[in-house]
Scaffold this motif. Structure first.
Motif, PDB file in Angstrom:
ATOM      1  N   GLY A 474      16.119  17.499   7.453  1.00  0.00           N
ATOM      2  CA  GLY A 474      16.925  17.303   6.253  1.00  0.00           C
ATOM      3  C   GLY A 474      17.269  15.866   5.942  1.00  0.00           C
ATOM      4  O   GLY A 474      18.062  15.603   5.039  1.00  0.00           O
ATOM      5  N   GLU A 475      16.679  14.909   6.644  1.00  0.00           N
ATOM      6  CA  GLU A 475      17.031  13.504   6.445  1.00  0.00           C
ATOM      7  C   GLU A 475      16.234  12.917   5.281  1.00  0.00           C
ATOM      8  O   GLU A 475      15.028  13.134   5.164  1.00  0.00           O
ATOM      9  CB  GLU A 475      16.752  12.712   7.720  1.00  0.00           C
ATOM     10  N   ALA A 476      16.906  12.190   4.413  1.00  0.00           N
ATOM     11  CA  ALA A 476      16.268  11.514   3.285  1.00  0.00           C
ATOM     12  C   ALA A 476      16.174  10.028   3.609  1.00  0.00           C
ATOM     13  O   ALA A 476      17.191   9.380   3.888  1.00  0.00           O
ATOM     14  CB  ALA A 476      17.072  11.725   2.001  1.00  0.00           C
ATOM     15  N   LEU A 477      14.944   9.501   3.586  1.00  0.00           N
ATOM     16  CA  LEU A 477      14.708   8.102   3.929  1.00  0.00           C
ATOM     17  C   LEU A 477      14.416   7.325   2.650  1.00  0.00           C
ATOM     18  O   LEU A 477      13.371   7.523   2.023  1.00  0.00           O
ATOM     19  CB  LEU A 477      13.532   7.986   4.907  1.00  0.00           C
ATOM     20  N   ALA A 478      15.331   6.444   2.285  1.00  0.00           N
ATOM     21  CA  ALA A 478      15.181   5.663   1.055  1.00  0.00           C
ATOM     22  C   ALA A 478      14.220   4.505   1.284  1.00  0.00           C
ATOM     23  O   ALA A 478      14.304   3.798   2.299  1.00  0.00           O
ATOM     24  CB  ALA A 478      16.539   5.136   0.603  1.00  0.00           C
ATOM     25  N   LEU A 479      13.304   4.301   0.309  1.00  0.00           N
ATOM     26  CA  LEU A 479      12.371   3.176   0.320  1.00  0.00           C
ATOM     27  C   LEU A 479      12.553   2.412  -0.991  1.00  0.00           C
ATOM     28  O   LEU A 479      12.366   2.973  -2.072  1.00  0.00           O
ATOM     29  CB  LEU A 479      10.915   3.653   0.432  1.00  0.00           C
ATOM     30  N   ASP A 480      12.911   1.146  -0.878  1.00  0.00           N
ATOM     31  CA  ASP A 480      13.129   0.317  -2.070  1.00  0.00           C
ATOM     32  C   ASP A 480      12.131  -0.830  -2.071  1.00  0.00           C
ATOM     33  O   ASP A 480      12.098  -1.644  -1.136  1.00  0.00           O
ATOM     34  CB  ASP A 480      14.563  -0.243  -2.091  1.00  0.00           C
ATOM     35  N   LEU A 481      11.308  -0.897  -3.128  1.00  0.00           N
ATOM     36  CA  LEU A 481      10.307  -1.950  -3.274  1.00  0.00           C
ATOM     37  C   LEU A 481      10.736  -2.894  -4.390  1.00  0.00           C
ATOM     38  O   LEU A 481      10.926  -2.472  -5.533  1.00  0.00           O
ATOM     39  CB  LEU A 481       8.936  -1.357  -3.610  1.00  0.00           C
TER      40      LEU A 481
END
Length: 572
Positions: A474-481
């Motif tokens: 259930g973990e959401a991993l944010a990726l910001d480019l």
């Protein structure tokens, strides 16, 4: 029946970068060196063409090192002939490791270039009939018979002389140089009696006389001089040589060198400091300040090996190579003994693993006869394990070379934003069953970075696969480019299981037991390797709280190669 399709498998893949070219060149050496005939002649022809094309893209010293690798099976005389026509270091390496029978040697040696035959003199393990054949072909002869002698006259050497600064500095040119690429001669030997004006020597004398008269009449117009057949204004004069091969006699006097520089160096003595009388030791990276013609004057580095007669063991001289020292801006990085020890250890470990993998493939592919299916399955599993071990060794070697500065990633251009987006979509399929996911937020437009596409994908995989393996349910991993004019930045949330570690780059920081892993040595090693790859191109990879920040330099419009569409638009 079982067909050996390894050659077709190798040819099916395109060598897109330098690393792929090295790998495929090594594979073709192994396959062509161990097999002499095949079922598909067109495939063999394609393999020879691919080997030649790859050879043109790889440096000669690197090809020579691959040929000398202990695991190479070199029993094909056609491959020996193919490589003997390459650069001297490649030809010397090929003829030093070729393991042929007497019949193969007898068929091969007459077809070898004369210069390549000389390398066989360094071998002491050739069969006696092969040594006798070399003697009959005269590989030790360095004189040519004087043409036009009357019947019954004894043959005597034909010595051509060249001007080397003054008339007192004239020296004979070795016959091998004349047979290969003769150097310019201003003072040829007199034409023998009985030679008519229409002969080749008579024509040469006439052209030299015309050359002298023209130079005397037009001293200020050297570019208009009539050209001699020997090419007085060749490439050696236009571009000073970066290196040349040579041999010496027992006194250390050069008696042969590559044709373009032979007139400038033959007859000179090696400095006593490197060729110590009575101490016939190998010469390794010896610095030499050479005095002589402008093209060869200056600093050199010399590597050479002693030669001994067989039988008898009498010292014959040295065979080796002069090379220019590297420019300061491309000099080798500082020596790192720890990295050297690591690479030596990996080399020692690879040898038995390669052997295990090779024997397993022989059993699995039934190359030596039918094998029960149970053994074939076991052999396939062993071959797979060996391949994974070798891949791990390659990663260790890559990290050691990157951190010591001995390796630079291949230059190129890759769209970092497109690579990250594609990897995130691919890994979302693994995270989905756990209820986890990547949440990608990207600035618009491409983000070009100075990396080969393969290396950029490997760097992105090490980072995102490590995060995927450590992600919890259930973990959401944010990726910001994001990007600016100078750099592109990927900011990724660190999974909770990794965030608890004090040092996520530590060797014991292993990923969780997920279906995806960035490598056999765990999360810490994978991130450390990714950090070394980013640092090598002027970027960085570091932890900032609960975020992992990857920063890479951005290619500007001036640095980028235009795409086909951009090129067409510019032309239109």
């Amino acid at each position: 029946m079982h067909f050996d399709d390894r050659l077709a498998t190798v040819l099916r893949h395109r060598a897109a970068g330098e690393r792929a070219a090295r790998t495929q060149f090594r594979q073709l050496l192994d396959l062509l060196g161990s097999r002499r005939h095949g079922r598909d002649e067109s495939m063999l022809a394609a393999a020879w063409l691919r080997l030649a094309a790859l050879g043109e893209s790889l440096p000669a010293d690197e090809r020579a090192r691959m040929i000398r690798e202990p695991g190479l099976r070199f029993r094909n005389p056609e491959l020996a002939l193919h490589l003997a026509e390459d650069e001297p270091e490649v030809a010397a390496a090929a003829l030093a490791v070729a393991q042929l029978g007497v019949d193969d040697w007898d068929a091969l040696i007459p077809r070898l270039p004369i210069r390549a035959r000389g390398f066989l003199r360094l071998r002491r393990d050739l069969p006696v009939p092969t040594q006798e054949l070399l003697e009959r072909l005269g590989v030790r002869d360095r004189g040519l018979p004087r043409p036009g002698r009357a019947a019954g006259d004894a043959a005597e050497p034909l010595d051509l002389v060249v001007e080397a600064g003054s008339a007192a500095a004239r020296r004979p040119i070795p016959a091998n140089d004349l047979a290969d690429e003769p150097a310019p001669s201003s003072e040829p030997a007199p034409a023998p009696a009985g030679t008519g004006d229409d002969s080749e020597i008579g024509a040469l004398v006439k052209r030299i006389e015309a050359f002298r008269k023209h130079r005397a009449a037009h001293p200020g117009q050297p570019q208009d001089d009539p050209r001699l057949p020997l090419g007085e204004r060749g490439e050696a004069a236009a571009r000073p040589p970066a290196g040349f091969a040579f041999t010496t006699d027992s006194e250390g006097r050069l008696d042969w060198a590559d044709a373009p520089v032979a007139p400038m160096v033959v007859g000179a003595l090696l400095p006593p400091a490197i060729a110590r009388p009575g101490r016939h030791q190998p010469i390794v990276a010896a610095p030499v300040a050479w005095q002589g013609a402008p093209a060869v004057e200056g600093d050199w580095i010399v590597d050479a090996a002693p030669r001994f007669s067989d039988p008898g063991g009498r010292f014959l001289g040295y065979a080796g190579r002069f090379r220019r020292p590297p420019a300061p801006e491309v000099a080798a990085p500082p020596h790192d003994p720890a990295a050297d020890r690591m690479r030596q250890l990996l080399h020692e470990l690879k040898t038995p693993v390669n052997a295990i993998q090779g024997f397993a493939e022989v059993i699995q592919q039934q190359l030596f006869g039918p094998t029960p299916h149970e053994y074939r399955a076991l052999a396939a599993a062993i071959a797979g394990d060996a391949a994974r071990i070798l891949a791990g060794f390659d990663e260790l070697d890559r990290l050691a070379r990157l951190e010591s500065g001995a390796l630079q990633p291949e230059p190129g251009e890759a769209d970092w934003a497109g690579i990250v987006a594609a990897l995130a979509r691919q890994l979302d399929e693994v995270l989905g069953p756990r209820g986890a996911r990547f949440e990608l937020s990207s600035a618009p437009g491409p983000m070009p970075v100075p990396l080969d596409t393969h290396d950029a994908e490997a760097l992105g995989w090490r980072v995102l696969a490590t995060l995927t393996g450590a992600a919890g349910a259930g973990e959401a991993l944010a990726l910001d480019l994001t990007h600016d004019d100078e750099a592109v930045c990927l900011s990724a949330k660190i999974p909770a299981s990794m965030a608890q570690a004090g040092d996520i780059f530590a060797a014991d920081g292993r990923a969780g037991g997920g279906a995806v892993s960035a490598g056999m040595f765990g999360a810490g090693f994978a991130l450390r390797l990714a950090r070394a790859e980013a640092n090598a191109i002027g970027g960085s990879l570091e932890r900032d709280g609960d975020r992992l920040i990857v920063t890479l330099p951005r290619l500007t419009a001036a640095q980028r190669d235009p795409s086909p569409a951009e090129a067409d638009a510019a032309l239109g």
